[in-house]
Design a protein around this motif. Structure first.
Motif, short mmCIF file in Angstrom:
data_model
loop_
_atom_site.label_atom_id
_atom_site.label_comp_id
_atom_site.label_asym_id
_atom_site.label_seq_id
_atom_site.Cartn_x
_atom_site.Cartn_y
_atom_site.Cartn_z
N ALA A 49 0.84 -1.20 0.00
CA ALA A 49 0.00 0.00 0.00
C ALA A 49 0.88 1.24 0.00
CB ALA A 49 -0.92 0.00 1.21
N VAL A 50 1.97 1.18 0.75
CA VAL A 50 2.88 2.31 0.79
C VAL A 50 3.49 2.55 -0.59
CG1 VAL A 50 5.09 3.12 1.68
CG2 VAL A 50 3.43 2.11 3.23
N LEU A 51 3.91 1.48 -1.21
CA LEU A 51 4.48 1.62 -2.56
C LEU A 51 3.46 2.23 -3.49
CD1 LEU A 51 6.67 1.24 -4.64
CD2 LEU A 51 5.87 -1.09 -5.01
N ARG A 52 2.24 1.71 -3.42
CA ARG A 52 1.21 2.24 -4.29
C ARG A 52 1.04 3.73 -4.06
NH1 ARG A 52 -3.35 -0.26 -2.61
NH2 ARG A 52 -3.62 -1.76 -4.31
N ALA A 53 0.98 4.10 -2.78
CA ALA A 53 0.78 5.50 -2.44
C ALA A 53 1.94 6.35 -2.97
CB ALA A 53 0.66 5.66 -0.93
N ILE A 54 3.14 5.83 -2.83
CA ILE A 54 4.31 6.58 -3.32
C ILE A 54 4.21 6.80 -4.82
CG2 ILE A 54 6.80 6.47 -3.72
CD1 ILE A 54 7.07 5.09 -1.03
N PHE A 92 4.10 -2.02 -9.25
CA PHE A 92 2.86 -1.24 -9.21
C PHE A 92 1.95 -1.66 -10.35
CE2 PHE A 92 0.50 2.49 -10.71
CZ PHE A 92 -0.20 2.83 -9.57
N VAL A 93 2.51 -1.70 -11.54
CA VAL A 93 1.71 -2.03 -12.71
C VAL A 93 1.21 -3.47 -12.61
CG1 VAL A 93 1.84 -2.46 -15.19
CG2 VAL A 93 2.82 -0.38 -14.23
N ASP A 94 2.09 -4.37 -12.19
CA ASP A 94 1.72 -5.77 -12.18
C ASP A 94 0.67 -6.09 -11.12
OD1 ASP A 94 3.42 -6.26 -14.20
OD2 ASP A 94 5.01 -7.15 -12.98
N ARG A 95 0.80 -5.49 -9.96
CA ARG A 95 -0.05 -5.96 -8.87
C ARG A 95 -0.93 -4.90 -8.24
NH1 ARG A 95 3.26 -9.21 -4.69
NH2 ARG A 95 1.15 -9.07 -3.79
N LEU A 96 -0.62 -3.65 -8.47
CA LEU A 96 -1.28 -2.66 -7.64
C LEU A 96 -2.20 -1.70 -8.36
CD1 LEU A 96 1.91 -1.76 -5.65
CD2 LEU A 96 0.08 -3.27 -4.94
N SER A 97 -1.98 -1.53 -9.65
CA SER A 97 -2.65 -0.38 -10.24
C SER A 97 -4.13 -0.62 -10.53
CB SER A 97 -1.92 0.05 -11.51
OG SER A 97 -2.51 -0.53 -12.64
N HIS A 119 7.20 8.20 -15.05
CA HIS A 119 6.21 8.57 -14.03
C HIS A 119 4.90 8.99 -14.69
CE1 HIS A 119 7.40 12.67 -15.07
NE2 HIS A 119 8.64 12.32 -14.86
N MET A 120 4.33 8.08 -15.43
CA MET A 120 3.07 8.37 -16.10
C MET A 120 1.91 7.79 -15.29
SD MET A 120 2.87 5.45 -19.07
CE MET A 120 3.87 6.24 -20.27
N ASP A 121 0.73 8.15 -15.68
CA ASP A 121 -0.46 7.59 -15.05
C ASP A 121 -0.77 6.24 -15.70
OD1 ASP A 121 -2.97 6.91 -14.17
OD2 ASP A 121 -3.99 8.52 -15.25
N TYR A 122 -0.16 5.20 -15.13
CA TYR A 122 -0.27 3.88 -15.76
C TYR A 122 -1.71 3.41 -15.85
CZ TYR A 122 4.77 3.51 -15.65
OH TYR A 122 6.10 3.74 -15.87
N ASN A 162 -3.54 5.30 -18.60
CA ASN A 162 -3.03 5.01 -19.93
C ASN A 162 -3.35 3.59 -20.37
OD1 ASN A 162 -2.07 7.58 -20.10
ND2 ASN A 162 0.05 7.06 -19.65
N ILE A 163 -3.23 2.67 -19.45
CA ILE A 163 -3.55 1.29 -19.79
C ILE A 163 -5.00 1.18 -20.22
CG2 ILE A 163 -3.89 -1.02 -18.81
CD1 ILE A 163 -1.37 -0.53 -17.12
#
Lengths: 339, 339
Positions: B8-13, B74-79, B315-318, B321-322
């Motif tokens: 969650a911290v990583l996601r927030a960062i 982030f992309v693989d598991r969090l976004s 640092h894009m809005d993955y 954009n996805i």
DNA sequence: GCTAGCACTCCAGACTTGTGAGTGCTAACA
DNA sequence: TGTTAGCACTCACAAGTCTGGAGTGCTAGC
């Protein structure tokens, strides 16, 4: 005499500023150019030039920077063209000679121009208005869709897909195709609208719908202006200026994404063969007040058919760019001639 | 649980960094996201995340910035994908629906994608390898030049000009045209090379030269990969980042001018419909180590034929954009299907 | 008409300093 | 064992100050 030196000073300022991108002062000027007078004298001339609006000071105690007006005078009276070296000329020739079709010529030209000038290059497609129809083909893709292919005497191929509400009979299509071929083949684009006026009359009422839509499509194809297409290249050169580029390059990049803008930039160059230079705010496009555009018409035979040119910051190497644009325009004309 | 919060911290960062483009610290983090623990705790998690290589500090006493690895996780598991709003979907549909031919679809798609994502957009032309020949036409332009027009069942028109050393007789040309039409019409592109092998044998020796060159041109046309063309748009968005963009945008702009590079960027997306994300140095292209590429395959029917995507800073809005790339790929496939 | 000299301006870069955000560590707490 | 509070420490960044030097305009003399 006095007048002469003043112009020499302006020329020197422009040259130095283009080379360094930094305001140039009186002392540096006498050192780099053998003007034969002292800095103080130059200062007087500079004051006069500033008075007349040709140069400006970013701030007190800074050197002078040419204004748009200054560049204008420089281009009009002082620059002279810097002829390309013969290896350069040969390179152009060879590069363009190996192109295989019109698209290829356009792409190669834009690359070449960007490479020589290190600026953003624009090349407009040659106009087709004087083209004539070599061949026209109608081919059914499915029962309700067909494709029209139009071939001009210059070897240009235009295509259009046509969607029809009701199924198309092969026979009707063949009939239309044959008559259309007779009617328009060899005719110039400009004559086609006239010809089409009475064309549909010869068909029975049940075919009218199909004929009408085909006719409309053909009309569209011959009146569409292919010369409204512009190829763009070398945008990476914009980034090279970094901070030296006034403000940001974003508005410029944005502007360059619009075909309409590119056309306005290429604009109507006045003379036939001469190179046109638009400096800074002389430019009709918003967001490009700090760019200059160097364009030339190029022609097939001796009629001019379209423009090409380069876009760069106002502090560009005008002499070099003018020479390059002119040379490339010449060669492109020649290449298109041969084809 | 612990593991959960760390993620969650990583996601927030990542989210904060993408939003602000500034290193994010422990305090700011607990304030903006209700994580339910104190900054000190977060700091421990951050230390762990840094240890594992997911985040990094630009310098001591600065906040943390996600690394490429961090974005990857982030992309693989969090976004998760951020679905488009229905007005957005409607806009896409309408925008693409009004396109008239393939070129138009490509251009519109690239514009659309660039506009939605505010990034540089790439769209690859659909491959033709499964196309078959609908019609072939040979037309003389002059005594030594002719043009070949090839029309596929999907309505695509390919053209080639052919230069011949000796004059071409109309009769010979008509003959070749007729036989060629019989031989290849309805055949798939992949079958053509085989067919051409024995084609020239049926002609007398004095026509061999002409037949050979026509054959070679046709072969070239059917084996040339139109899917090696990529349309590009939205480069102006690159400049938007200003200093926030690592280093300069020049190498990126330069890379994007090369068709070959664009193809490599679109690369071979693994799965059929899924979106592929390449982050930073995962990217195979030199000079684009600080960009990420989001691509998706699009297909006609249910076979995937080509790729499209966007390129932007790491640092894009993955999530956004996805979603956009996926949606546009879907719609483009559908549009091409209808045509 | 040109030049030397001089006082003046003011940017750019170097240096200093204070502030605050952020950290890591340790010890206490649940 | 995980969480928290406290604290000392680091260091980029902004603001302020200073100074050298480039450049100017003006005036008086050649």
């Amino acid at each position: 005499m006095l007048e002469d030196r003043r112009l020499a000073v302006l020329r020197a300022i422009v040259q130095d500023y283009v080379a360094t991108h930094e305001p140039v002062g009186s002392k540096a000027l006498v050192e780099r150019h053998h003007l034969g007078v002292s800095p103080a004298t130059i200062r007087n001339d500079m004051a006069a030039l500033e008075e007349e609006g040709y140069i400006a000071q970013p701030h007190t105690s800074a050197g002078r920077v040419p204004t748009d007006l200054g560049y204008r005078l420089f281009v009009d009276r002082l620059s002279g063209v810097k002829p390309l070296s013969s290896p350069e000329r040969r390179a152009i020739q060879e590069f363009l000679d190996s192109s295989v079709d019109l698209d290829d010529v356009m792409v190669r030209t834009v690359r070449l121009l960007a490479q020589i000038t290190k600026q953003v290059a624009l090349v407009q497609y040659p106009t087709l208005s004087r083209s004539s129809v070599r061949h026209i083909e109608l081919i059914a893709l499915s029962t309700t869709r067909l494709i029209m292919v139009l071939i001009t005497d210059s070897g240009r191929v235009e295509q259009r897909t046509i969607e029809c509400a009701s199924p198309i009979s092969e026979i009707a299509l063949g009939d239309i195709r044959a008559r259309l071929l007779v009617a328009v083949s060899g005719q110039s684009f400009s004559a086609i609208p006239e010809i089409l006026l009475s064309f549909s009359a010869q068909f029975p009422v049940e075919m009218q719908q199909l004929v009408t839509i085909i006719q409309a499509t053909l009309l569209d194809a011959v009146t569409e202006r292919i010369d409204e297409r512009v190829v763009l290249g070398g945008t990476a050169h914009l980034a090279r200026y970094g901070d030296a580029f006034p403000l940001s390059i974003q508005p410029v990049l944005e502007a360059l994404e619009e075909q309409v803008v590119l056309l306005r930039l290429l604009g109507e160059s006045s003379a036939n063969t001469a190179v046109t230079v638009r400096i800074g705010h002389e430019n009709p496009v918003e967001g490009m007040e700090s760019t200059s555009v160097v364009t030339a018409r190029y022609g097939i035979g001796d009629s001019s058919v379209a423009s090409l040119g380069v876009v760069g910051p106002t502090h560009m190497d005008y002499a070099g760019n003018i020479a390059a644009v002119q040379a490339v325009a010449q060669y492109v004309g020649r290449i298109l001639d041969e084809q």
